[in-house]
Structure formats: structure tokens, C-alpha cells
Scaffold this motif. Sequence first.
Motif, PDB file in Angstrom:
ATOM      1  N   LEU A 108      10.762 -12.942   5.908  1.00 35.65           N
ATOM      2  CA  LEU A 108       9.448 -11.698   5.251  1.00 35.65           C
ATOM      3  C   LEU A 108       8.314 -12.450   4.756  1.00 35.65           C
ATOM      4  CD1 LEU A 108       8.681  -8.775   5.347  1.00 35.65           C
ATOM      5  CD2 LEU A 108       9.984  -8.568   3.191  1.00 35.65           C
ATOM      6  N   VAL A 109       8.746 -13.398   3.310  1.00 36.10           N
ATOM      7  CA  VAL A 109       8.426 -13.965   2.651  1.00 36.10           C
ATOM      8  C   VAL A 109       7.038 -14.927   2.747  1.00 36.10           C
ATOM      9  CG1 VAL A 109       9.705 -12.789   0.686  1.00 36.10           C
ATOM     10  CG2 VAL A 109       9.608 -15.422   1.491  1.00 36.10           C
ATOM     11  N   GLN A 110       7.251 -15.757   3.769  1.00 38.81           N
ATOM     12  CA  GLN A 110       6.606 -16.488   4.671  1.00 38.81           C
ATOM     13  C   GLN A 110       5.386 -15.966   5.382  1.00 38.81           C
ATOM     14  OE1 GLN A 110       8.793 -20.497   5.425  1.00 38.81           O
ATOM     15  NE2 GLN A 110      10.709 -18.871   5.223  1.00 38.81           N
ATOM     16  N   GLN A 111       5.979 -14.660   5.815  1.00 40.27           N
ATOM     17  CA  GLN A 111       4.360 -14.075   6.719  1.00 40.27           C
ATOM     18  C   GLN A 111       3.011 -14.178   5.747  1.00 40.27           C
ATOM     19  OE1 GLN A 111       5.835 -10.472   7.761  1.00 40.27           O
ATOM     20  NE2 GLN A 111       7.561 -10.958   8.829  1.00 40.27           N
ATOM     21  N   LYS A 112       1.984 -13.916   6.687  1.00 37.86           N
ATOM     22  CA  LYS A 112       0.578 -14.050   5.704  1.00 37.86           C
ATOM     23  C   LYS A 112       0.156 -12.789   5.052  1.00 37.86           C
ATOM     24  CE  LYS A 112      -3.981 -15.148   7.046  1.00 37.86           C
ATOM     25  NZ  LYS A 112      -5.078 -14.921   8.247  1.00 37.86           N
ATOM     26  N   GLU A 113       0.872 -12.295   6.008  1.00 41.55           N
ATOM     27  CA  GLU A 113       0.288 -10.871   4.908  1.00 41.55           C
ATOM     28  C   GLU A 113       1.808 -10.069   4.565  1.00 41.55           C
ATOM     29  OE1 GLU A 113      -2.890  -8.898   5.333  1.00 41.55           O
ATOM     30  OE2 GLU A 113      -2.918 -10.929   6.659  1.00 41.55           O
ATOM     31  N   TYR A 114       2.040 -10.939   3.274  1.00 41.12           N
ATOM     32  CA  TYR A 114       3.173 -10.572   2.918  1.00 41.12           C
ATOM     33  C   TYR A 114       2.961 -10.700   1.161  1.00 41.12           C
ATOM     34  CZ  TYR A 114       7.667 -10.471   0.205  1.00 41.12           C
ATOM     35  OH  TYR A 114       8.643  -9.627  -0.959  1.00 41.12           O
ATOM     36  N   TYR A 115       3.392  -9.525   0.400  1.00 44.95           N
ATOM     37  CA  TYR A 115       1.860  -8.997  -1.104  1.00 44.95           C
ATOM     38  C   TYR A 115       3.593  -8.771  -1.936  1.00 44.95           C
ATOM     39  CZ  TYR A 115      -2.095  -9.514   1.870  1.00 44.95           C
ATOM     40  OH  TYR A 115      -2.892  -9.727   2.931  1.00 44.95           O
ATOM     41  N   GLY A 116       4.717  -8.650  -1.381  1.00 46.51           N
ATOM     42  CA  GLY A 116       5.900  -8.840  -2.094  1.00 46.51           C
ATOM     43  C   GLY A 116       6.410  -7.691  -1.713  1.00 46.51           C
ATOM     44  N   CYS A 117       7.342  -6.966  -2.821  1.00 45.55           N
ATOM     45  CA  CYS A 117       8.162  -5.846  -2.471  1.00 45.55           C
ATOM     46  C   CYS A 117       7.148  -4.532  -2.257  1.00 45.55           C
ATOM     47  CB  CYS A 117       9.372  -5.781  -2.944  1.00 45.55           C
ATOM     48  SG  CYS A 117      10.631  -4.720  -3.000  1.00 45.55           S
ATOM     49  N   ASN A 118       7.677  -3.665  -1.856  1.00 48.92           N
ATOM     50  CA  ASN A 118       6.902  -2.712  -1.344  1.00 48.92           C
ATOM     51  C   ASN A 118       7.134  -1.825  -3.060  1.00 48.92           C
ATOM     52  OD1 ASN A 118       7.457  -2.866   0.994  1.00 48.92           O
ATOM     53  ND2 ASN A 118       5.670  -1.258   1.719  1.00 48.92           N
ATOM     54  N   PHE A 119       8.255  -2.150  -3.215  1.00 53.41           N
ATOM     55  CA  PHE A 119       8.901  -0.884  -4.305  1.00 53.41           C
ATOM     56  C   PHE A 119       8.440  -1.320  -5.183  1.00 53.41           C
ATOM     57  CE2 PHE A 119      10.829  -0.752   0.038  1.00 53.41           C
ATOM     58  CZ  PHE A 119      10.271   1.062   0.450  1.00 53.41           C
ATOM     59  N   LEU A 120       9.486  -2.731  -6.000  1.00 54.27           N
ATOM     60  CA  LEU A 120       9.038  -3.957  -7.054  1.00 54.27           C
ATOM     61  C   LEU A 120       7.469  -3.638  -7.469  1.00 54.27           C
ATOM     62  CD1 LEU A 120      10.946  -6.520  -6.874  1.00 54.27           C
ATOM     63  CD2 LEU A 120      11.811  -4.408  -7.581  1.00 54.27           C
ATOM     64  N   ASN A 121       6.285  -3.933  -6.603  1.00 53.63           N
ATOM     65  CA  ASN A 121       4.597  -3.589  -6.827  1.00 53.63           C
ATOM     66  C   ASN A 121       4.667  -2.586  -7.497  1.00 53.63           C
ATOM     67  OD1 ASN A 121       4.365  -5.939  -5.253  1.00 53.63           O
ATOM     68  ND2 ASN A 121       4.107  -5.469  -4.057  1.00 53.63           N
ATOM     69  N   ILE A 122       4.608  -0.940  -6.057  1.00 50.94           N
ATOM     70  CA  ILE A 122       5.152   0.423  -6.936  1.00 50.94           C
ATOM     71  C   ILE A 122       5.467   0.324  -8.688  1.00 50.94           C
ATOM     72  CG2 ILE A 122       4.937   2.319  -6.597  1.00 50.94           C
ATOM     73  CD1 ILE A 122       2.849   1.447  -4.872  1.00 50.94           C
ATOM     74  N   VAL A 123       7.027   0.765  -8.576  1.00 50.63           N
ATOM     75  CA  VAL A 123       7.372   0.646  -9.630  1.00 50.63           C
ATOM     76  C   VAL A 123       7.031  -0.180 -11.280  1.00 50.63           C
ATOM     77  CG1 VAL A 123       9.074  -0.972 -10.039  1.00 50.63           C
ATOM     78  CG2 VAL A 123      10.027   1.151 -10.561  1.00 50.63           C
ATOM     79  N   SER A 124       6.006  -0.850 -10.723  1.00 51.15           N
ATOM     80  CA  SER A 124       5.459  -1.825 -11.691  1.00 51.15           C
ATOM     81  C   SER A 124       3.812  -1.871 -12.356  1.00 51.15           C
ATOM     82  CB  SER A 124       5.022  -3.808 -11.677  1.00 51.15           C
ATOM     83  OG  SER A 124       4.571  -3.693 -10.686  1.00 51.15           O
ATOM     84  N   GLU A 125       3.661  -0.077 -11.057  1.00 49.95           N
ATOM     85  CA  GLU A 125       2.090  -0.169 -11.679  1.00 49.95           C
ATOM     86  C   GLU A 125       3.058   1.183 -12.486  1.00 49.95           C
ATOM     87  OE1 GLU A 125      -1.499   0.227  -9.060  1.00 49.95           O
ATOM     88  OE2 GLU A 125       0.480  -1.016  -7.295  1.00 49.95           O
ATOM     89  N   VAL A 126       3.506   2.242 -11.991  1.00 52.82           N
ATOM     90  CA  VAL A 126       3.674   3.376 -12.076  1.00 52.82           C
ATOM     91  C   VAL A 126       4.016   3.838 -13.724  1.00 52.82           C
ATOM     92  CG1 VAL A 126       3.674   4.369  -9.797  1.00 52.82           C
ATOM     93  CG2 VAL A 126       5.667   3.799 -10.905  1.00 52.82           C
ATOM     94  N   PRO A 127       3.849   5.129 -14.402  1.00 55.47           N
ATOM     95  CA  PRO A 127       4.184   5.148 -15.983  1.00 55.47           C
ATOM     96  C   PRO A 127       5.540   5.438 -15.913  1.00 55.47           C
ATOM     97  CG  PRO A 127       2.712   7.207 -15.461  1.00 55.47           C
ATOM     98  CD  PRO A 127       2.424   5.475 -13.837  1.00 55.47           C
ATOM     99  N   THR A 128       6.742   4.977 -16.757  1.00 55.91           N
ATOM    100  CA  THR A 128       7.763   5.832 -17.231  1.00 55.91           C
ATOM    101  C   THR A 128       7.800   7.276 -17.149  1.00 55.91           C
ATOM    102  OG1 THR A 128       7.471   5.551 -19.835  1.00 55.91           O
ATOM    103  CG2 THR A 128       8.330   3.607 -18.073  1.00 55.91           C
ATOM    104  N   ASP A 129       7.044   8.200 -16.633  1.00 55.34           N
ATOM    105  CA  ASP A 129       7.681   8.851 -16.878  1.00 55.34           C
ATOM    106  C   ASP A 129       6.705   9.473 -14.960  1.00 55.34           C
ATOM    107  OD1 ASP A 129       4.353   8.967 -16.932  1.00 55.34           O
ATOM    108  OD2 ASP A 129       4.304  10.934 -18.521  1.00 55.34           O
ATOM    109  N   ALA A 130       7.255   9.281 -14.348  1.00 59.91           N
ATOM    110  CA  ALA A 130       6.465   8.887 -12.912  1.00 59.91           C
ATOM    111  C   ALA A 130       7.963   9.113 -12.136  1.00 59.91           C
ATOM    112  CB  ALA A 130       5.228   8.192 -12.434  1.00 59.91           C
ATOM    113  N   LYS A 131       8.320   9.880 -12.735  1.00 62.92           N
ATOM    114  CA  LYS A 131      10.294  10.644 -12.549  1.00 62.92           C
ATOM    115  C   LYS A 131      10.687  10.261 -11.075  1.00 62.92           C
ATOM    116  CE  LYS A 131      11.564  10.857 -16.726  1.00 62.92           C
ATOM    117  NZ  LYS A 131      10.946   9.518 -16.992  1.00 62.92           N
ATOM    118  N   ARG A 132       9.337  11.306  -9.985  1.00 60.90           N
ATOM    119  CA  ARG A 132       9.539  11.883  -8.816  1.00 60.90           C
ATOM    120  C   ARG A 132       9.959  10.231  -8.605  1.00 60.90           C
ATOM    121  NH1 ARG A 132       6.534  14.874  -4.513  1.00 60.90           N
ATOM    122  NH2 ARG A 132       4.403  13.744  -5.226  1.00 60.90           N
ATOM    123  N   VAL A 133       8.455   9.431  -8.173  1.00 59.19           N
ATOM    124  CA  VAL A 133       8.101   8.212  -7.714  1.00 59.19           C
ATOM    125  C   VAL A 133       9.413   7.013  -8.544  1.00 59.19           C
ATOM    126  CG1 VAL A 133       6.722   5.807  -7.635  1.00 59.19           C
ATOM    127  CG2 VAL A 133       5.777   8.702  -7.785  1.00 59.19           C
TER     128      VAL A 133
END
Length: 182
Positions: free
Chosen positions: A95-120
Motif C-alpha cells: 500500500l505505502v509504495q503505491q503512487k497515489e498513497y498519501y498516508g493513512c486516511n484516519f491519521l491524516n484526518i485526526v491530525s487535522e481536526v480539533p480535539t473537540d471534534a468528538k464525533r469524528v
Amino acid sequence: MRTERKNAIRQDVIDTASRLFYKQGYANTGINQIIEESGVVKSSLYQSFKSKEDILMTYLETAGAETDAALLAAAGKFKHPKDKVLAVFDHLINLVQQKEYYGCNFLNIVSEVPTDAKRVRKQIKKQKDGVRHLFSELLKPIKKEGLADEIYLLFEAALIANKVHDDVWPVVAAKKMVEKLL
């Protein structure tokens, strides 16, 4: 016919938003860009989704189901529990060697959303707990399910280190460590 059209519009929004959230991030993707690139009108988008966060939740649910299926399929190719676990890491290596791989979907999002985004954050935790549970279930037949958390941490560490180094070696190293544990 009307329901089919609504479903098609909803799917266009999901597909477009999923691609954009994954490639450029949640915070860098605006509703207007989703509308423009999906080709739907704003009122149609808001008939299907109340907010950008609702679109994100659908993205996370869909990506979670796809990830779970891919990990199960990788493990399912083997009979022995150790081979099943290692197959999950082999899947990650590919997976990580695919050209269109930009990281783990979930780790990418959790690093962006505020801590109070409880549902996400709850949805992301649910998906990650599913991976932990998968390792536990795979190891039960050889009575090594107690190693599931350690293996899960190596899995997550490999994803993060891969993102930092933009290289496959962290995943390969994590797999070697798992082999030693098992």
C-alpha cells in the motif's frame, strides 16, 4: 427515478470529497470545491448532507469499511495465525509504495481536526480499535492475543514513520519486529 438521482448525487459528492480529503486534507477542502468538482448544485449537496462534517463522517465510514475488508482479505490468504498477521504488514508494504498513497486516511484526518471534534474522533477510534481487534482475533488460535496491542502499535508506528520518511523501510522494519515477537 427521483431516489436513484438523489443517490447518484450523494455518491458523486462522496466520491469527490473522499478524493479531495485524502489528497489535500479535510481543512484544505472547501464545500465550494466539492460542489464544483462533483458537478452538483449546492442545494442538492445540502439535501444529502447537513454539513461538511457529515460528508467527512461518510468518508471515514466508507474508508474504514474498505480498510477492514482489505486487511481481512490479506490475512485470509493464509491459514497459520503468524502468516495472517505478517500478511497484514505485507499489505501495508504494498500500500505505502503505491503512487497515489498519501498516508493513512484516519491519521491524516485526526491530525487535522480539533480535539473537540468528538464525533469524528470517535469514528477514527472505532476504526483503529477494529484493527487492534483484528490482530487479537488473528492471534487467538495460537494463544498470543496478548500481543495484539504491541503489534497494533507497530502497525501504527509504521504508518506514521512512513508518512514522515516517505519510504517503505519503517513498514518493513515493523514487520521484522512482529516476526520476532511471534
